[in-house]
Design an enzyme around this catalytic site. Structure first.
Site, PDB file in Angstrom:
ATOM      1  N   ASP A  59       0.877  -1.162   0.000  1.00 38.52           N
ATOM      2  CA  ASP A  59       0.000   0.000   0.000  1.00 38.52           C
ATOM      3  C   ASP A  59       0.922   1.221   0.000  1.00 38.52           C
ATOM      4  O   ASP A  59       2.089   1.140   0.394  1.00 38.52           O
ATOM      5  CB  ASP A  59      -0.946   0.000   1.211  1.00 38.52           C
ATOM      6  CG  ASP A  59      -2.114   0.980   1.001  1.00 38.52           C
ATOM      7  OD1 ASP A  59      -2.044   1.796   0.052  1.00 38.52           O
ATOM      8  OD2 ASP A  59      -3.086   0.942   1.782  1.00 38.52           O
TER       9      ASP A  59
HETATM   10  C1  BGC Z   1      -4.895   3.481   0.107  1.00 38.23           C
HETATM   11  C2  BGC Z   1      -5.021   2.493  -1.040  1.00 38.23           C
HETATM   12  C3  BGC Z   1      -4.800   3.199  -2.353  1.00 38.23           C
HETATM   13  C4  BGC Z   1      -3.443   3.867  -2.331  1.00 38.23           C
HETATM   14  C5  BGC Z   1      -3.122   4.616  -3.597  1.00 38.23           C
HETATM   15  C6  BGC Z   1      -3.621   4.282   0.017  1.00 38.23           C
HETATM   16  O1  BGC Z   1      -3.647   5.338   0.941  1.00 38.23           O
HETATM   17  O2  BGC Z   1      -4.929   2.782   1.329  1.00 38.23           O
HETATM   18  O3  BGC Z   1      -6.285   1.880  -1.014  1.00 38.23           O
HETATM   19  O4  BGC Z   1      -4.910   2.269  -3.401  1.00 38.23           O
HETATM   20  O5  BGC Z   1      -3.411   4.809  -1.259  1.00 38.23           O
HETATM   21  O6  BGC Z   1      -3.909   5.756  -3.695  1.00 38.23           O
END
Ligand code: BGC
Length: 726
Positions: free
Chosen positions: A221
């Protein structure tokens, strides 16, 4: 691979910037972007924080809405459309689906997840993955794993026992990996029993790859990596976003020092190369999309996602010939998606009151309150409601009251909205409430309202979909994927959410969602699986195959309008050797649109693995032998037809050692025989029940074999008993 230097391989494993990987040799740069209910392709350069604007894209219903359709075919079609849009925008991987379990209604990101139940989540998540990937665009199954709260999400440890972990929280991930083959999995921010997901070798390697057979790429993530070297060793392939190459240097140095095995860097690089190969066909096939067609699909999906919670006196559908007072600012400024990384810039936006006007006759509109909850023109709203034949009142939560990044601390509707509603109810008994919200709301205060539509969050075409359902152009067939509790204090994790000092104890264990309310026999306002229709359905002729893999039931539309039913199959196992919820959903299916009087035989397939519990003694899934009750119902609290089936189950042989109790030894045939042979010579075991006035076997059943030495048995006898169990 053979042409790449160690530095190249390390470079492949971290992003070039916020959304892309690095082009290395003949491996192209890949673009990954959110996800999951629309494509959020950032406009302009992708080298900044990703918080800027994004290209217009169809905003489909977020998972909180779409999940309520309970329809894998519909989700598949939405997935295909998302894939087509991603491809047209040059996106290689769409960051979804989000399949974390809604453990607590306060979870800030619940709107991005499907359900409190792992089977609903798993089946719908798998359909989404198949739909998107059928277009040549990859998916990223997230957030792996145990990311069930936003509070302190980048440090907090989800402390959970093996059974809930396997049976509730990992079940959907496992199903999707095994059945739909997502090309990437995104590891979550949080720690699991103390270890960061990104550094968790058990999670990323032993479980995901070795046990489930995952052959794709593990991406972090965004910002989830605390130590890249440890993460690569644990099984992480791609760190996002990149950190200007600094962690690539750390990887190279760690291999040089002998701290990191080069084979792990090879594995990570190969995963990126394979992903580039898998997405190549999609990259070359960038055909333009038809936004109108996708908007129509978004409207169909949204209408299928609405749940009719209540409809006293057949108030709905509305008669277009009669006048309606629409009240509530959400009817003019729709709330249709959640805040945070999933936020989409829609191609267009249906305004509910305009859509209601398009289908209805005489329609007035009054705000009544502002979207931030502050009062607007309540007296005028009450007057308008009184003057019309019926009122449609939009209530709900504004965008700043729930979002990614923080959890809610209550589940109440704003007081001002409830006060206005009560005044309207006094003036207009024919009042329909339309609820817009991402997380569960306490609905007990709406007891006096005759008709309620749960519109959750429905995406850009939600306004049209609400009008379709209000006027009966779509007969509602949505079902709740989460229980609506009577009070927050009744919820399973009430005392353990969101934890303290960066630890969340999952103290409710396997009793998540309806499993908890049913086990505690707590009243709920609306049960899991609930949802009404403008027609009625009857279920009959339940037949279950001998191995319980197929459940067949005949559904008949016994009402006067065409409509769809959702068949829900629950199982229960009375007198189980382990703790179980009174009933658990194991499969479901949506009927086709049935005409009045029409019947359909629906076959629901159950997966044998889903009948199993996780046995902590042997570390395996075990199907307990014996009688299972198979129930088909209209919710977890409305079981319509029932039958039983006898299953052979799995044999669990627990090795007998000196720590095994006498009771366990007696359950083992060979050991029991040995004990019987020796019992005659043992005063305690041969004593009659009268000696101490108790049932001797029950009284001594909990003594471990090793301690029998103190009760008149020789060490040799104990050794012989244990040997009989080998
Ligand atoms: C979120 C993800 C997301 C990623 C990219 C993170 O803060 O938890 O779900 O895909 O950011 O935006």
């Amino acid at each position: 691979m053979s042409e790449l230097e160690l530095t190249d391989k390390a470079a492949l494993g971290s992003g070039a910037d916020f959304w892309t990987t690095k082009a290395v040799g003949s491996v192209p740069a890949l673009t990954l972007t959110d996800g999951p209910h629309g494509v959020r392709k950032q406009t302009g350069a992708s080298d900044h924080l990703g918080l800027g604007g994004s290209e217009p894209a169809t905003c489909f219903p977020p998972a909180v809405g779409l999940g309520q359709s309970w329809d894998p075919d519909l989700v598949h079609r939405v997935g295909e459309a998302l894939g087509r849009e991603a491809r047209a925008l040059g996106v290689d991987v769409l960051l979804g689906p989000g399949v974390n379990i809604k453990r607590d209604p306060r979870g800030g990101r619940n709107f991005e997840y499907y359900s409190e139940d792992p089977i609903v989540t798993g089946r719908l998540g798998a359909a989404w993955v198949r739909g998107v990937q059928s277009t040549g665009v990859g998916t990223s199954l997230k957030h792996f794993a145990l990311n069930n709260a936003e509070h302190d999400r980048m440090r907090s440890s989800s402390d959970v026992d093996a059974r809930p972990m396997r049976e509730i929280y990992l079940r959907a991930f496992s199903h999707i990996v095994r059945s739909a083959d997502p090309w990437t999995v995104m590891c979550s921010y949080n720690r699991i029993n103390g270890t960061y997901a990104s550094e968790n070798h058990w999670l990323l390697t032993e479980l995901l790859r070795d046990e489930w057979g995952f052959d794709g790429l593990v991406v972090s993530d965004w910002g989830a990596v605390s130590d890249r070297v440890r993460a690569v060793a644990a099984g992480l392939d791609l760190q996002m976003p990149g950190r200007g190459g600094s962690t690539d240097d750390q990887v190279v140095a760690a291999v040089g020092d002998g701290e990191l095995d080069e084979a792990a860097v090879d594995r990570a690089a190969r995963a990126v190369i394979d992903l580039a190969a898998r997405t190549a066909a999609g990259r070359e096939n960038r055909t333009a999309i038809d936004p109108e067609r996708h908007h129509r699909l978004a409207r169909e999906a949204a209408a299928r996602s609405i749940v009719l919670l209540k409809n006293e006196g057949g108030l709905l559908p509305l008669d277009p010939a009669r006048s309606v007072a629409v009240v509530g600012e959400f009817a003019r400024q729709p709330r249709y998606q959640g805040g945070g990384s999933s936020h989409v810039n829609p191609t267009r936006l249906d305004v509910p009151v305009d859509e209601i006007r398009a289908l209805g006759g005489q329609v007035t509109f009054t705000g009544g309150f502002r979207t931030d909850g502050s009062p607007g023109d309540p007296a005028e709203a009450v007057r308008a409601a009184a003057d019309a034949d019926a009122a449609v009142v939009f209530l709900g939560l504004a965008a700043d009251q729930e979002s990614e990044g923080f959890d809610r601390d209550h589940i109440e509707l704003p007081d001002g909205q409830l006060e206005l509603l009560n005044d309207i109810l006094q003036a207009q008994p024919h009042t329909v409430v339309v609820l817009v919200h991402g997380g569960v709301l306490r609905l007990a205060p709406l007891d006096g309202v005759p008709a309620i539509l749960d519109a959750a969050l429905l995406g850009q075409a939600g306004g049209g979909a609400i009008a379709d359902v209000l006027y009966g152009r779509t007969n509602p067939s949505g079902r709740l994927t989460e229980t609506v509790p009577v009070r927050l204090q009744d919820t399973p994790a009430y005392l353990d959410f969101p934890g303290e000092h960066s630890h969340v104890r999952y103290g409710e264990g396997i009793y998540v969602g309806y499993r908890w309310y049913d086990a505690r026999e707590l009243d709920v306002t609306y049960p899991f699986g609930h949802g009404l229709s403008y027609t009625s359905f009857e279920h009959a002729g339940l037949v279950v195959s001998d191995d319980a893999s197929e459940v067949r039931v005949e559904v008949t539309n016994s009402g006067t309008r065409s409509g769809r039913d959702v068949v829900q199959v629950y199982t229960s196992r009375r007198d189980s050797a382990v703790r179980r919820a009174p009933r658990e959903l194991k499969g479901f299916a949506v009927t086709r649109e049935l005409e009045p009087g029409e019947s359909q035989t629906v076959t629901v397939t159950l997966d044998r693995d889903d009948l199993a519990y996780w046995d902590t003694r042997v570390g395996r899934w075990i199907v307990e032998p014996g009688e299972y009750t198979i129930e088909v119902g209209a919710s977890s609290r409305d079981i319509r037809v029932t039958t039983t089936v006898e299953l052979d189950g799995d044999d669990v042989q627990i090795p007998i050692d000196e720590n095994s109790t006498l009771g366990e030894a007696l359950a083992h045939p060979a050991v029991a025989q040995k004990l019987a042979d020796l019992a005659g010579q043992n005063p305690m075991m041969s004593a009659g029940n009268d000696a101490l006035g108790v049932d001797m076997v029950r009284m001594i059943a909990s003594i471990p074999l090793g301690r029998l030495a103190g009760f008149g048995m020789s060490a040799d006898d104990v050794a012989a008993i244990i040997a009989a169990g080998r």
